[in-house]
Design a protein around this motif. Structure first.
Motif, PDB file in Angstrom:
ATOM      1  N   ALA A  33       0.838  -1.205   0.000  1.00  0.00           N
ATOM      2  CA  ALA A  33       0.000   0.000   0.000  1.00  0.00           C
ATOM      3  C   ALA A  33       0.874   1.257   0.000  1.00  0.00           C
ATOM      4  O   ALA A  33       0.561   2.237  -0.692  1.00  0.00           O
ATOM      5  CB  ALA A  33      -0.922  -0.003   1.213  1.00  0.00           C
ATOM      6  N   ASN A  34       1.958   1.230   0.760  1.00  0.00           N
ATOM      7  CA  ASN A  34       2.848   2.390   0.789  1.00  0.00           C
ATOM      8  C   ASN A  34       3.547   2.567  -0.556  1.00  0.00           C
ATOM      9  O   ASN A  34       3.754   3.692  -1.006  1.00  0.00           O
ATOM     10  CB  ASN A  34       3.868   2.250   1.920  1.00  0.00           C
ATOM     11  CG  ASN A  34       4.279   3.582   2.491  1.00  0.00           C
ATOM     12  OD1 ASN A  34       3.576   4.581   2.375  1.00  0.00           O
ATOM     13  ND2 ASN A  34       5.425   3.615   3.119  1.00  0.00           N
ATOM     14  N   VAL A  52       6.429   6.741  11.323  1.00  0.00           N
ATOM     15  CA  VAL A  52       6.124   5.494  12.036  1.00  0.00           C
ATOM     16  C   VAL A  52       6.501   4.297  11.161  1.00  0.00           C
ATOM     17  O   VAL A  52       7.081   3.325  11.656  1.00  0.00           O
ATOM     18  CB  VAL A  52       4.643   5.451  12.460  1.00  0.00           C
ATOM     19  CG1 VAL A  52       4.232   4.051  12.879  1.00  0.00           C
ATOM     20  CG2 VAL A  52       4.387   6.435  13.586  1.00  0.00           C
ATOM     21  N   PHE A  53       6.185   4.366   9.885  1.00  0.00           N
ATOM     22  CA  PHE A  53       6.586   3.289   8.968  1.00  0.00           C
ATOM     23  C   PHE A  53       8.094   3.100   9.003  1.00  0.00           C
ATOM     24  O   PHE A  53       8.585   1.980   9.134  1.00  0.00           O
ATOM     25  CB  PHE A  53       6.163   3.635   7.533  1.00  0.00           C
ATOM     26  CG  PHE A  53       4.919   2.944   7.079  1.00  0.00           C
ATOM     27  CD1 PHE A  53       4.991   1.848   6.257  1.00  0.00           C
ATOM     28  CD2 PHE A  53       3.678   3.397   7.468  1.00  0.00           C
ATOM     29  CE1 PHE A  53       3.844   1.207   5.822  1.00  0.00           C
ATOM     30  CE2 PHE A  53       2.531   2.771   7.051  1.00  0.00           C
ATOM     31  CZ  PHE A  53       2.613   1.673   6.224  1.00  0.00           C
ATOM     32  N   ALA A  54       8.830   4.196   8.881  1.00  0.00           N
ATOM     33  CA  ALA A  54      10.292   4.105   8.794  1.00  0.00           C
ATOM     34  C   ALA A  54      10.905   3.621  10.108  1.00  0.00           C
ATOM     35  O   ALA A  54      11.698   2.678  10.127  1.00  0.00           O
ATOM     36  CB  ALA A  54      10.871   5.463   8.405  1.00  0.00           C
ATOM     37  N   VAL A  55      10.529   4.250  11.210  1.00  0.00           N
ATOM     38  CA  VAL A  55      11.141   3.911  12.502  1.00  0.00           C
ATOM     39  C   VAL A  55      10.774   2.498  12.936  1.00  0.00           C
ATOM     40  O   VAL A  55      11.643   1.716  13.348  1.00  0.00           O
ATOM     41  CB  VAL A  55      10.754   4.957  13.576  1.00  0.00           C
ATOM     42  CG1 VAL A  55      11.205   4.519  14.946  1.00  0.00           C
ATOM     43  CG2 VAL A  55      11.353   6.312  13.229  1.00  0.00           C
ATOM     44  N   SER A  56       9.494   2.153  12.827  1.00  0.00           N
ATOM     45  CA  SER A  56       9.110   0.798  13.244  1.00  0.00           C
ATOM     46  C   SER A  56       9.737  -0.240  12.326  1.00  0.00           C
ATOM     47  O   SER A  56      10.124  -1.321  12.774  1.00  0.00           O
ATOM     48  CB  SER A  56       7.590   0.644  13.293  1.00  0.00           C
ATOM     49  OG  SER A  56       7.033   0.687  11.999  1.00  0.00           O
ATOM     50  N   GLY A  57       9.876   0.086  11.044  1.00  0.00           N
ATOM     51  CA  GLY A  57      10.525  -0.841  10.127  1.00  0.00           C
ATOM     52  C   GLY A  57      11.969  -1.110  10.521  1.00  0.00           C
ATOM     53  O   GLY A  57      12.417  -2.252  10.529  1.00  0.00           O
ATOM     54  N   PHE A  58      12.704  -0.054  10.896  1.00  0.00           N
ATOM     55  CA  PHE A  58      14.094  -0.250  11.306  1.00  0.00           C
ATOM     56  C   PHE A  58      14.202  -0.969  12.649  1.00  0.00           C
ATOM     57  O   PHE A  58      15.044  -1.850  12.830  1.00  0.00           O
ATOM     58  CB  PHE A  58      14.843   1.083  11.356  1.00  0.00           C
ATOM     59  CG  PHE A  58      15.273   1.565  10.013  1.00  0.00           C
ATOM     60  CD1 PHE A  58      16.080   0.787   9.192  1.00  0.00           C
ATOM     61  CD2 PHE A  58      14.860   2.793   9.540  1.00  0.00           C
ATOM     62  CE1 PHE A  58      16.475   1.220   7.943  1.00  0.00           C
ATOM     63  CE2 PHE A  58      15.249   3.241   8.290  1.00  0.00           C
ATOM     64  CZ  PHE A  58      16.060   2.456   7.485  1.00  0.00           C
ATOM     65  N   THR A  80      11.607  -3.389   4.110  1.00  0.00           N
ATOM     66  CA  THR A  80      10.864  -2.728   3.034  1.00  0.00           C
ATOM     67  C   THR A  80       9.995  -1.603   3.595  1.00  0.00           C
ATOM     68  O   THR A  80       9.914  -0.525   2.998  1.00  0.00           O
ATOM     69  CB  THR A  80      10.005  -3.744   2.267  1.00  0.00           C
ATOM     70  OG1 THR A  80      10.859  -4.772   1.764  1.00  0.00           O
ATOM     71  CG2 THR A  80       9.243  -3.107   1.137  1.00  0.00           C
ATOM     72  N   MET A  81       9.365  -1.840   4.727  1.00  0.00           N
ATOM     73  CA  MET A  81       8.573  -0.784   5.365  1.00  0.00           C
ATOM     74  C   MET A  81       9.445   0.421   5.692  1.00  0.00           C
ATOM     75  O   MET A  81       9.053   1.572   5.475  1.00  0.00           O
ATOM     76  CB  MET A  81       7.928  -1.291   6.667  1.00  0.00           C
ATOM     77  CG  MET A  81       6.607  -1.967   6.486  1.00  0.00           C
ATOM     78  SD  MET A  81       5.863  -2.436   8.061  1.00  0.00           S
ATOM     79  CE  MET A  81       5.720  -0.884   8.895  1.00  0.00           C
ATOM     80  N   ALA A  82      10.632   0.168   6.247  1.00  0.00           N
ATOM     81  CA  ALA A  82      11.535   1.260   6.606  1.00  0.00           C
ATOM     82  C   ALA A  82      11.949   2.051   5.366  1.00  0.00           C
ATOM     83  O   ALA A  82      11.922   3.290   5.369  1.00  0.00           O
ATOM     84  CB  ALA A  82      12.760   0.705   7.321  1.00  0.00           C
ATOM     85  N   CYS A  83      12.300   1.352   4.322  1.00  0.00           N
ATOM     86  CA  CYS A  83      12.755   2.029   3.098  1.00  0.00           C
ATOM     87  C   CYS A  83      11.636   2.829   2.441  1.00  0.00           C
ATOM     88  O   CYS A  83      11.849   3.970   2.010  1.00  0.00           O
ATOM     89  CB  CYS A  83      13.325   1.017   2.120  1.00  0.00           C
ATOM     90  SG  CYS A  83      14.878   0.294   2.685  1.00  0.00           S
ATOM     91  N   THR A  84      10.444   2.252   2.350  1.00  0.00           N
ATOM     92  CA  THR A  84       9.337   2.987   1.723  1.00  0.00           C
ATOM     93  C   THR A  84       8.926   4.184   2.576  1.00  0.00           C
ATOM     94  O   THR A  84       8.598   5.239   2.042  1.00  0.00           O
ATOM     95  CB  THR A  84       8.122   2.082   1.464  1.00  0.00           C
ATOM     96  OG1 THR A  84       7.653   1.535   2.694  1.00  0.00           O
ATOM     97  CG2 THR A  84       8.444   0.980   0.484  1.00  0.00           C
ATOM     98  N   GLY A  85       8.970   4.037   3.901  1.00  0.00           N
ATOM     99  CA  GLY A  85       8.662   5.165   4.779  1.00  0.00           C
ATOM    100  C   GLY A  85       9.660   6.298   4.611  1.00  0.00           C
ATOM    101  O   GLY A  85       9.282   7.468   4.522  1.00  0.00           O
ATOM    102  N   LEU A  86      10.948   5.963   4.553  1.00  0.00           N
ATOM    103  CA  LEU A  86      11.981   6.997   4.352  1.00  0.00           C
ATOM    104  C   LEU A  86      11.832   7.666   2.989  1.00  0.00           C
ATOM    105  O   LEU A  86      11.997   8.884   2.865  1.00  0.00           O
ATOM    106  CB  LEU A  86      13.371   6.387   4.476  1.00  0.00           C
ATOM    107  CG  LEU A  86      13.864   6.126   5.885  1.00  0.00           C
ATOM    108  CD1 LEU A  86      15.262   5.521   5.851  1.00  0.00           C
ATOM    109  CD2 LEU A  86      13.865   7.392   6.709  1.00  0.00           C
TER     110      LEU A  86
END
Length: 117
Positions: A33-34, A52-58, A80-86
């Protein structure tokens, strides 16, 4: 040979018979979705949501490297969540702070005088 690999996957401690497989598999929906939001205009993005996506992903990516059973599916989805959030935060920052908008430049027209030649 393929049968033994499938059997090994099926019986793995993070295999399809456990929550360790299904939780990260469904979490891929958030990352997808992101990624689909990459085509949306940056002004519609939310700093808190993307942070939140980036930090929680890392954080969870780091956690995935120390837990047992080793779960590469969970590591992949969190990274992937961290990268897409960043990436989304970078898009939003670029739009809000680094792009110079000059609305007057849109109204400038080049006028050529035919008689001056």
């Amino acid at each position: 040979m393929a049968n033994s690999k499938l059997k090994a996957l099926w019986n793995h401690p993070a295999g399809p018979k456990t929550i360790h497989f299904w939780a990260p598999t469904f979490k891929w929906g958030l990352s997808i979705a992101n990624i689909s939001d990459f085509s949306k205009p940056p002004e519609t993005l939310s700093y808190p949501q993307q942070m939140v996506f980036a930090v929680s992903g890392f954080i969870w990516s780091r956690y995935c490297t120390v837990i047992t059973p080793r779960n590469l599916n969970l590591l992949g989805v969190n990274f992937t969540m961290a990268c897409t959030g960043l990436y989304q935060v970078a898009r939003k920052l670029r739009h809000d702070y680094f792009l110079q908008e000059n609305p007057a430049a849109d109204d400038v027209h080049l006028v050529v005088d035919k008689d001056s030649s």
